[in-house]
Design an enzyme around this catalytic site. Structure first.
Site, PDB file in Angstrom:
ATOM      1  N   GLY A  65       0.776  -1.231   0.000  1.00  0.00           N
ATOM      2  CA  GLY A  65       0.000   0.000   0.000  1.00  0.00           C
ATOM      3  C   GLY A  65       0.807   1.281   0.000  1.00  0.00           C
ATOM      4  O   GLY A  65       0.238   2.350  -0.214  1.00  0.00           O
ATOM      5  N   GLY A  67       3.317   1.889  -2.077  1.00  0.00           N
ATOM      6  CA  GLY A  67       3.854   2.119  -3.405  1.00  0.00           C
ATOM      7  C   GLY A  67       3.139   3.275  -4.079  1.00  0.00           C
ATOM      8  O   GLY A  67       2.453   4.086  -3.433  1.00  0.00           O
ATOM      9  N   LEU A  69       0.520   3.427  -5.901  1.00  0.00           N
ATOM     10  CA  LEU A  69      -0.926   3.402  -6.113  1.00  0.00           C
ATOM     11  C   LEU A  69      -1.756   3.257  -4.848  1.00  0.00           C
ATOM     12  O   LEU A  69      -2.910   3.674  -4.813  1.00  0.00           O
ATOM     13  CB  LEU A  69      -1.275   2.256  -7.068  1.00  0.00           C
ATOM     14  CG  LEU A  69      -0.634   2.322  -8.452  1.00  0.00           C
ATOM     15  CD1 LEU A  69      -0.946   1.058  -9.238  1.00  0.00           C
ATOM     16  CD2 LEU A  69      -1.116   3.549  -9.206  1.00  0.00           C
ATOM     17  N   TYR A 197       9.314  -9.452 -14.325  1.00  0.00           N
ATOM     18  CA  TYR A 197       8.100  -8.706 -13.977  1.00  0.00           C
ATOM     19  C   TYR A 197       6.972  -9.083 -14.936  1.00  0.00           C
ATOM     20  O   TYR A 197       5.854  -9.417 -14.503  1.00  0.00           O
ATOM     21  CB  TYR A 197       8.409  -7.213 -14.047  1.00  0.00           C
ATOM     22  CG  TYR A 197       7.244  -6.294 -13.800  1.00  0.00           C
ATOM     23  CD1 TYR A 197       6.530  -6.330 -12.605  1.00  0.00           C
ATOM     24  CD2 TYR A 197       6.879  -5.339 -14.752  1.00  0.00           C
ATOM     25  CE1 TYR A 197       5.477  -5.453 -12.370  1.00  0.00           C
ATOM     26  CE2 TYR A 197       5.839  -4.457 -14.521  1.00  0.00           C
ATOM     27  CZ  TYR A 197       5.134  -4.524 -13.334  1.00  0.00           C
ATOM     28  OH  TYR A 197       4.097  -3.656 -13.102  1.00  0.00           O
TER      29      TYR A 197
END
Length: 377
Positions: A65, A67, A69, A197
């Site tokens: 949370g 990061g 966004l 990724y």
């Protein structure tokens, strides 16, 4: 109602988030967990047949949370569902304003038992899984990226299925590869990414779709383009130049770009990204023809965004020093997203184009620097 959106009457399970349909398939599932360790499954109270009220029972846990966004999404969801019903989590200590704005807990997505306790004790119904190592950082530490992006994903998939959660896992522009259609990239096509990724995101898309079709998991996934925000510093993604250039324009007036000036990539303002996520999570399941959708807003090159910034700051100087790793990654990604299905199925439409994005970013970063007592170029 938005034009083009199919009308349906959602069932209590769709709105209430307890996917009872998945539980009958869960009981017939021969294994006890998707991972190698044996895990005790929670019992479902078959006598409890009354559907919960969706407004009263939405309880959201956001992993990763802190990061780019998580904090903004939490703010948007708290306005709708209440401050205490949206829980941010991460493995880092948050700044004071994050503590002040709503619940925050420590949560390591690799710690299955603790994550389960959080979900059960807080009566979580939605899980938003943002924990991941981004593209460039992941290539520098493949073993850690594999651990967080894949093992962590399996933990939340197991827990979502066990507890009948509505699960959102973002995917990315990085889920495509050199053999994918690039202009535009459709929702369904060849995907052969060349980063850990991207590989982990394709794996997540396919696992979520598999568990939805086999066990009824309410899995939802959006492929985000490059997301541009003034609230958090760049976090190691290939598209992060499009954040850093605004900070540099207002601090030093000079930006050195690690991509070629003509490298075109899909991008999106963070407020559009948050709104798309919330609208998608709230969409009745009967409107969804896919479990993973592209969402698009704009596509631009470093030189195009620099030219738009110069309309406000004519002194901006940009030099180009392409980084081999990130340029190779960018060259394997789509130039544009085709998001026709998202627009048709649940009414997606962006609010920000390049002009609006540049104006908003410059204003926001200028205000932030001024409030912190930093010079503005």
């Amino acid at each position: 109602m938005k034009p083009g959106v199919r009308v349906c009457v959602p069932s209590a399970a769709v709105l209430g988030l307890f996917c009872r349909g998945c539980l009958s398939r869960w009981r017939s599932w021969p294994g006890r967990s998707f991972s190698s360790t044996s895990r005790e499954m929670s019992r479902w109270n078959s006598q409890d047949t009354s559907p919960p009220s969706p407004q009263e029972n939405v309880r959201v846990l956001i992993t990763g949370g802190l990061g780019q966004l998580g904090v903004g999404l939490a703010q948007m969801l708290r306005k709708q569902y209440g401050r205490d019903n949206v829980i941010l989590s991460d493995i880092k200590k948050p700044p004071p304003h994050v503590y002040a704005n709503g619940p925050f807990v420590y949560a390591d997505v690799l710690d299955y038992k603790h994550l389960r306790e959080l979900i059960v004790n807080n009566r979580v119904t939605w899980l938003v899984h943002y924990s991941a190592l981004l593209s460039a950082v992941g290539e520098a530490n493949v073993a850690l990226a594999r651990k967080i992006n894949i093992t962590g994903l399996h933990n939340v998939l197991d827990l979502a299925l066990e507890n009948c959660l509505r699960l959102f896992v973002p995917s990315t522009i990085g889920a495509f590869g050199p053999s994918s259609p690039r202009d535009p990239a459709p929702d369904l096509c060849v995907q052969r990414p060349r980063t850990i990724y991207g590989v982990s995101k394709v794996h997540g898309e396919l696992m979520g779709e598999y568990l939805h079709h086999k066990y009824g998991l309410d899995f939802r996934c959006l492929r985000y383009p490059g997301v541009i925000s003034s609230n958090t510093p760049p976090g190691g993604g290939t598209t992060d130049y499009a954040v850093q250039i605004f900070h540099d324009a207002l601090s030093t007036g000079h930006h050195e770009c690690y991509l070629r000036p003509d490298t075109r990539l899909p991008m999106m303002h963070i407020s559009d990204c948050h709104r798309a996520t919330v609208e998608f999570m709230q969409a009745p399941e009967c409107q969804l023809s896919l479990r993973t959708y592209n969402i698009a807003a704009m596509s631009f090159t470093p030189e195009e965004v620099a030219q738009e910034i110069r309309k406000h700051l004519p002194h901006l100087k940009v030099t180009y020093n392409p980084d081999t790793v990130r340029q190779t990654i960018a060259d394997s990604w789509p130039v544009r997203f085709d998001d026709t299905n998202a627009r048709r199925d649940w009414g997606w439409a962006p609010a920000f184009g390049l002009e609006e994005l540049v104006s908003d970013m410059l204003r926001s970063i200028r205000d932030k620097r001024t409030s912190e007592g930093l010079p503005v170029s």
